[in-house]
Write a protein that holds these residues in place. Structure first.
Motif, PDB file in Angstrom:
ATOM      1  N   ALA A 198       8.837  22.952  16.128  1.00 58.17           N
ATOM      2  CA  ALA A 198       8.689  23.817  17.590  1.00 58.17           C
ATOM      3  C   ALA A 198      10.471  23.712  18.061  1.00 58.17           C
ATOM      4  N   PHE A 199      11.131  22.828  17.500  1.00 60.31           N
ATOM      5  CA  PHE A 199      12.638  22.714  17.940  1.00 60.31           C
ATOM      6  C   PHE A 199      13.134  23.999  17.323  1.00 60.31           C
ATOM      7  N   LEU A 200      13.030  24.265  16.038  1.00 59.14           N
ATOM      8  CA  LEU A 200      13.641  25.258  15.229  1.00 59.14           C
ATOM      9  C   LEU A 200      13.284  26.579  15.298  1.00 59.14           C
ATOM     10  N   PHE A 201      11.901  26.732  15.462  1.00 58.94           N
ATOM     11  CA  PHE A 201      11.139  28.058  15.269  1.00 58.94           C
ATOM     12  C   PHE A 201      10.331  28.277  16.668  1.00 58.94           C
ATOM     13  N   GLY A 202      10.617  27.451  17.299  1.00 57.25           N
ATOM     14  CA  GLY A 202       9.955  27.744  18.703  1.00 57.25           C
ATOM     15  C   GLY A 202       8.382  27.356  18.905  1.00 57.25           C
ATOM     16  N   LEU A 203       7.905  27.144  17.958  1.00 57.39           N
ATOM     17  CA  LEU A 203       6.214  26.928  17.583  1.00 57.39           C
ATOM     18  C   LEU A 203       5.795  25.699  18.561  1.00 57.39           C
ATOM     19  N   LEU A 241       9.840  23.148  24.153  1.00 60.57           N
ATOM     20  CA  LEU A 241       8.451  22.318  23.697  1.00 60.57           C
ATOM     21  C   LEU A 241       7.766  22.409  24.917  1.00 60.57           C
ATOM     22  N   PHE A 242       8.210  22.650  25.994  1.00 57.04           N
ATOM     23  CA  PHE A 242       7.049  22.413  27.439  1.00 57.04           C
ATOM     24  C   PHE A 242       7.071  24.007  27.971  1.00 57.04           C
ATOM     25  N   TRP A 243       8.110  24.855  27.844  1.00 63.23           N
ATOM     26  CA  TRP A 243       7.876  26.150  28.276  1.00 63.23           C
ATOM     27  C   TRP A 243       8.491  27.263  27.552  1.00 63.23           C
ATOM     28  N   ASN A 244       7.834  28.191  26.843  1.00 67.70           N
ATOM     29  CA  ASN A 244       8.259  29.138  25.934  1.00 67.70           C
ATOM     30  C   ASN A 244       7.604  30.166  26.122  1.00 67.70           C
ATOM     31  N   ASP A 283      22.365  34.425  20.469  1.00 68.55           N
ATOM     32  CA  ASP A 283      23.440  33.748  19.409  1.00 68.55           C
ATOM     33  C   ASP A 283      22.977  32.258  19.175  1.00 68.55           C
ATOM     34  N   LYS A 284      23.069  31.807  20.133  1.00 72.41           N
ATOM     35  CA  LYS A 284      23.065  30.234  20.303  1.00 72.41           C
ATOM     36  C   LYS A 284      22.028  29.647  21.230  1.00 72.41           C
ATOM     37  N   LEU A 285      21.579  28.644  21.015  1.00 73.47           N
ATOM     38  CA  LEU A 285      20.845  27.741  22.021  1.00 73.47           C
ATOM     39  C   LEU A 285      21.303  26.321  22.034  1.00 73.47           C
ATOM     40  N   SER A 286      21.243  25.769  23.328  1.00 74.03           N
ATOM     41  CA  SER A 286      21.959  24.363  23.465  1.00 74.03           C
ATOM     42  C   SER A 286      20.617  23.408  22.764  1.00 74.03           C
ATOM     43  N   PHE A 287      21.159  22.166  22.635  1.00 78.80           N
ATOM     44  CA  PHE A 287      20.198  21.090  22.341  1.00 78.80           C
ATOM     45  C   PHE A 287      18.951  20.993  23.395  1.00 78.80           C
TER      46      PHE A 287
END
Lengths: 149, 231
Positions: free
Chosen positions: B199-204, A62-65, A51-55
């Motif tokens: 990357a921030f909004l769409f995880g790219l 950006l580093f681990w996804n 539903d929500k992710l923190s900043f």
């Protein structure tokens, strides 16, 4: 070899037409079954987004996804199934569903669940309305499917 | 930026990006984990700078194996850019003389420029992008927003209309930034910010790192072009 060349060519001569049109977007939904002949009625979204992710969480991604990137790959598999169905794309989705179910507590506690099926629901815009359309049903797969990590 | 430095920087940034991608693959791999362990090791060796020519060729073969394994790219455009950079670097290393090495690296710079310009052009000719509807749809029902709460942005069509035009104009005007080193640097910082937002909004996240890996090529290319003209 010819297949590899066919797959490599778009990288060497890319089209770069990112997001040129916003096409119908797939959702993968799964149903847990008690036998191979069971009729799927209760559908749940596979890997629903939070539903929500923190900043900070968004920044760290950006580093681990890994999970999100894997889910985006499944979106590609779903789109490929829609355009030109292959056993490969169906297997890729089913393997991940089975793996996720094996590690989830819901199926561990419910030994009656023995099989799984997924379907693809596509969402697209028609005028001012969003329309959902179920376009694909997978084969029914036993949960003891062999998946090597 | 001279040619050797630009090539080496590209190798280092691409190696780091590949190492990051490989660790993510190892975490979620369904079959074929060994392939990504090998890719991770090779990526680290590339960053260190050991036997770069051989390592790049081996990484290219792993790239082919990945295409076969996933029946196409795993991560769409990010994988295509990875293969493009790898192929250009392989040509740089294997080319017989400096002329052909520079041609191969210039091809990467040209494709980087096209990656922005063509993306902008295909949006400009689409009425849905021009009126902001396309970006609303991205937030409202596409698979990309990383959380449900981000879908709420679809309810701000004026903001998304402005954002659409900022993206279209930036992408279309990107090639003009090559006119000077200063304008190119500013454009690359803005482009990096654009990939960061995606990357921030769409995880790219993979797009962010791999596009940055191609930036040294255009920094070298700009200098090479204007040095030639001034001579």
């Amino acid at each position: 070899m010819l297949n590899i060349l066919k797959l490599l060519l778009p990288a060497l001569l890319p089209s770069w037409n990112f997001f040129d049109v916003i096409v119908a977007s797939p959702r993968i939904q799964l149903s847990l079954l008690k036998s191979a002949d069971d009729i799927a009625e209760d559908w749940h979204e596979f890997r629903p987004r939070p539903d929500k992710l923190s900043f900070t969480q968004m920044l760290l991604r950006l580093f681990w996804n890994p999970n999100w990137n894997d889910s985006l790959y499944l979106v590609s598999c779903a789109e490929r199934l829609q355009e030109f169905p292959t056993r490969h794309s169906e297997d890729e989705i089913l393997k991940r569903i089975v793996l996720d179910l094996k590690s989830a507590s819901c199926t561990k506690n419910d030994s009656a669940v023995t099989h799984v099926q997924f379907r693809l629901v596509f969402i697209h815009r028609e005028g001012s309305e969003l329309v959902t359309e179920t376009t694909y049903y997978s084969r029914v797969e036993p949960l003891n499917m062999e998946v090597n990590k | 930026m001279n040619f050797e430095l630009a090539v080496r920087l590209t190798e280092v940034i691409m190696g780091l990006a590949f190492a990051q991608q490989s660790l993510e693959h190892i975490r979620v791999a369904v079959n074929g984990r060994l392939l990504f362990i090998a890719r991770f090791v090779l990526a680290i060796l590339l960053v260190i700078g050991l036997q770069s020519s051989l390592i790049i060729v081996l990484l290219l073969f792993i790239g082919f194996a990945m295409l076969h394994r996933f029946d196409g790219p795993y991560n769409g455009g990010a994988d295509r850019m990875s293969l493009l950079i790898l192929s250009c670097l392989a040509c740089v290393h294997l080319a017989p003389d400096l002329y052909w090495k520079e041609i191969a690296f210039a091809y990467l710079a040209a494709q980087l420029m096209l990656s922005y310009f063509i993306s902008g052009w295909v949006k400009l000719i689409n009425a849905e992008w021009r009126n902001g509807r396309a970006l609303c749809d991205v937030f409202e029902f596409s698979a990309y927003p990383v959380s449900e709460s981000l879908r709420g942005l679809a309810a701000s069509p004026r903001v998304l209309f402005v954002m659409s035009w900022i993206v279209i104009l930036f992408e279309l005007l990107f090639p003009l930034s090559i006119m000077s080193e200063a304008t190119l640097l500013v454009a690359l910082i803005l482009a990096g910010g654009f990939h960061f937002a995606n990357a921030f909004l769409f995880g790219l996240n993979r797009f962010f790192w791999i596009w940055i890996a191609a930036y040294p090529s255009i920094l070298w290319f700009q200098q090479r072009i204007f040095d030639t003209i001034s001579v």
